[in-house]
Design a protein around this motif. Structure first.
Motif, short mmCIF file in Angstrom:
data_model
loop_
_atom_site.label_atom_id
_atom_site.label_comp_id
_atom_site.label_asym_id
_atom_site.label_seq_id
_atom_site.Cartn_x
_atom_site.Cartn_y
_atom_site.Cartn_z
N SER A 244 56.24 79.23 51.89
CA SER A 244 55.39 78.18 51.52
C SER A 244 54.38 77.23 52.37
O SER A 244 53.43 76.73 52.50
N THR A 245 55.59 77.04 54.06
CA THR A 245 54.97 76.28 55.13
C THR A 245 53.47 77.14 55.62
O THR A 245 52.40 76.89 56.00
N PHE A 246 54.41 78.22 55.78
CA PHE A 246 53.68 79.65 56.00
C PHE A 246 51.58 79.57 55.90
O PHE A 246 51.23 80.06 55.87
N PHE A 247 52.31 79.76 54.77
CA PHE A 247 51.25 80.45 53.62
C PHE A 247 49.87 79.31 53.85
O PHE A 247 49.22 79.20 53.93
N CYS A 248 50.06 77.60 53.39
CA CYS A 248 49.60 76.69 53.04
C CYS A 248 49.32 75.99 55.12
O CYS A 248 48.10 76.13 55.18
N ASP A 249 50.11 76.35 55.68
CA ASP A 249 49.49 76.23 57.35
C ASP A 249 49.03 76.90 58.08
O ASP A 249 47.93 76.78 58.73
N SER A 250 49.88 77.86 58.43
CA SER A 250 49.74 78.56 58.83
C SER A 250 48.72 79.60 58.99
O SER A 250 47.70 80.02 59.52
N MET A 251 48.69 80.23 57.65
CA MET A 251 47.66 81.02 57.25
C MET A 251 45.93 80.54 56.27
O MET A 251 45.46 80.87 57.15
N LEU A 252 46.56 79.67 55.50
CA LEU A 252 45.20 79.60 55.07
C LEU A 252 44.30 78.07 56.33
O LEU A 252 43.26 77.90 56.64
N THR A 253 44.99 76.94 56.32
CA THR A 253 44.71 76.20 57.17
C THR A 253 43.93 76.91 58.72
O THR A 253 42.26 76.16 58.43
N SER A 254 45.00 77.38 59.56
CA SER A 254 43.94 78.11 60.67
C SER A 254 42.87 78.70 60.57
O SER A 254 42.26 79.11 61.22
N GLY A 255 43.20 79.43 59.29
CA GLY A 255 42.21 80.25 58.87
C GLY A 255 40.77 79.40 58.21
O GLY A 255 39.49 79.57 59.13
N VAL A 256 41.20 78.23 57.64
CA VAL A 256 40.05 77.53 57.83
C VAL A 256 39.51 76.90 58.61
O VAL A 256 38.06 76.97 59.14
N HIS A 257 39.73 76.25 59.81
CA HIS A 257 39.25 76.27 60.72
C HIS A 257 38.51 77.35 61.58
O HIS A 257 37.84 76.53 62.58
N TRP A 258 39.59 78.28 61.95
CA TRP A 258 38.74 79.33 62.63
C TRP A 258 37.15 79.93 61.79
O TRP A 258 35.97 80.04 62.75
N LEU A 259 37.09 79.26 60.59
CA LEU A 259 35.63 79.63 60.40
C LEU A 259 34.70 78.27 60.50
O LEU A 259 33.73 78.36 60.19
N VAL A 260 35.15 77.14 60.81
CA VAL A 260 34.07 76.40 61.64
C VAL A 260 33.70 76.84 62.17
O VAL A 260 32.37 76.95 63.06
N GLY A 261 34.30 77.83 63.05
CA GLY A 261 33.30 77.45 64.75
C GLY A 261 32.67 79.18 64.66
O GLY A 261 31.69 79.18 63.65
N TRP A 262 32.58 80.30 65.38
CA TRP A 262 31.58 81.71 64.93
C TRP A 262 32.79 82.80 64.45
O TRP A 262 33.00 83.11 66.05
#
Length: 281
Positions: free
Chosen positions: A20-38
């Motif tokens: 659950s921690t990997f899916f919520c933090d490492s995967m989803l949250t990091s992916g959303v932060h990556w989308l903020v850039g280019w």
């Protein structure tokens, strides 16, 4: 299987918590932060991407904290319920695991449904504005496109709205594709649970046992064989023969099983995703 879960409940709880921690933090949250850039060199709208990322991260963090708190209190009891459900068969355990997966990933489903609604709404508005430029409009009652004469002011306002929505569309599409990939990952896991559920329910273990012990009890068809008699006999006779059913024919249920598990073809699935159909995942 139930006894195995109960004996290793500490290890199972730790595995579920880490997953659950990997899916919520490492995967989803990091992916959303990556989308903020280019992402991939694609220039997105900074204000809209920042706004959407804040909503996504806030919802993911709140749901992850809620699931962590609830699972800390009822986790051992939940493992006991799943282990005890093995008394009612393996299909009961698979159903409970599938429901548990649906509840723990409900936030991804909500984000996917919301993104689909926004994406579909923007496509409809762009389609209406495109028809406005052509001097037409969509007749909802008669389900057809009629001619429509509009004024210069409405045409100018429609042009401004069309340009704004076109430039905002890539940002919406990127976030929509991201949550769609996450939802498809969950859908694959649900499909695996559904596959094993139907496999346990429809596996012909009794028929296989009968085929091994006495295959003639499972007829696979009949055949009429004519009996040759002397020429003086006026009547004709046939012998009814029963064919033994083949072992491969016992597994014909796989075709119906795959139809239930995979109702959509990849082409139809891709077409519905492009059109923003939220009911397919």
């Amino acid at each position: 299987v139930g006894l195995l879960l109960w004996d290793n409940q500490v290890m199972v709880l730790q595995f579920v918590r880490e997953l659950s921690t990997f899916f919520c933090d490492s995967m989803l949250t990091s992916g959303v932060h990556w989308l903020v850039g280019w992402p991939g060199g694609l220039k997105l709208n900074d204000n809209l991407s920042f706004f959407l990322s804040k909503i996504f991260v806030f919802f993911i963090d709140q749901w992850g904290g809620l699931v962590e708190s609830v699972f800390r209190w009822i986790g051992p009891g939940l493992i006991w319920v799943i282990a005890f459900s093995g008394v009612f068969g393996a299909s009961m355990m698979i159903s409970l695991l599938s429901d548990l997966l649906s509840l723990s990933t409900l936030h991804v489903t909500i984000l996917y449904q919301s993104s689909c609604r926004v994406y579909l709404l923007q496509l409809r508005v762009l389609r209406s504005l495109f028809l406005l430029f052509r001097g037409k409009k969509r007749n909802v009652l008669r389900q057809r496109t009629d001619t429509h004469h509009t004024s210069i002011d409405r045409m100018l306002l429609g042009t401004l709205l069309f340009v704004v929505l076109v430039f905002l569309l890539p940002t919406i599409v990127v976030f929509y594709v991201y949550v769609t990939i996450a939802q498809m990952f969950i859908g694959i896991m649900q499909t695996m649970f559904s596959f094993f559920f139907h496999l346990v329910r429809h596996f012909p273990i009794y028929s296989i046992g009968v085929w091994i012990i006495e295959g003639s009890m499972l007829p696979g068809g009949i055949e009429f064989e004519p009996i040759i008699l002397p020429e003086k006999t006026c009547n004709s006779y046939v012998r009814l023969k029963s064919h033994r059913r083949s072992l491969i024919s016992l597994f014909w249920f796989w075709r119906a099983l795959l139809t239930n598990v995979l109702p959509n073809t990849p082409k139809a699935l891709l077409s519905q995703l492009v059109c923003g159909d939220a009911s397919i995942l």
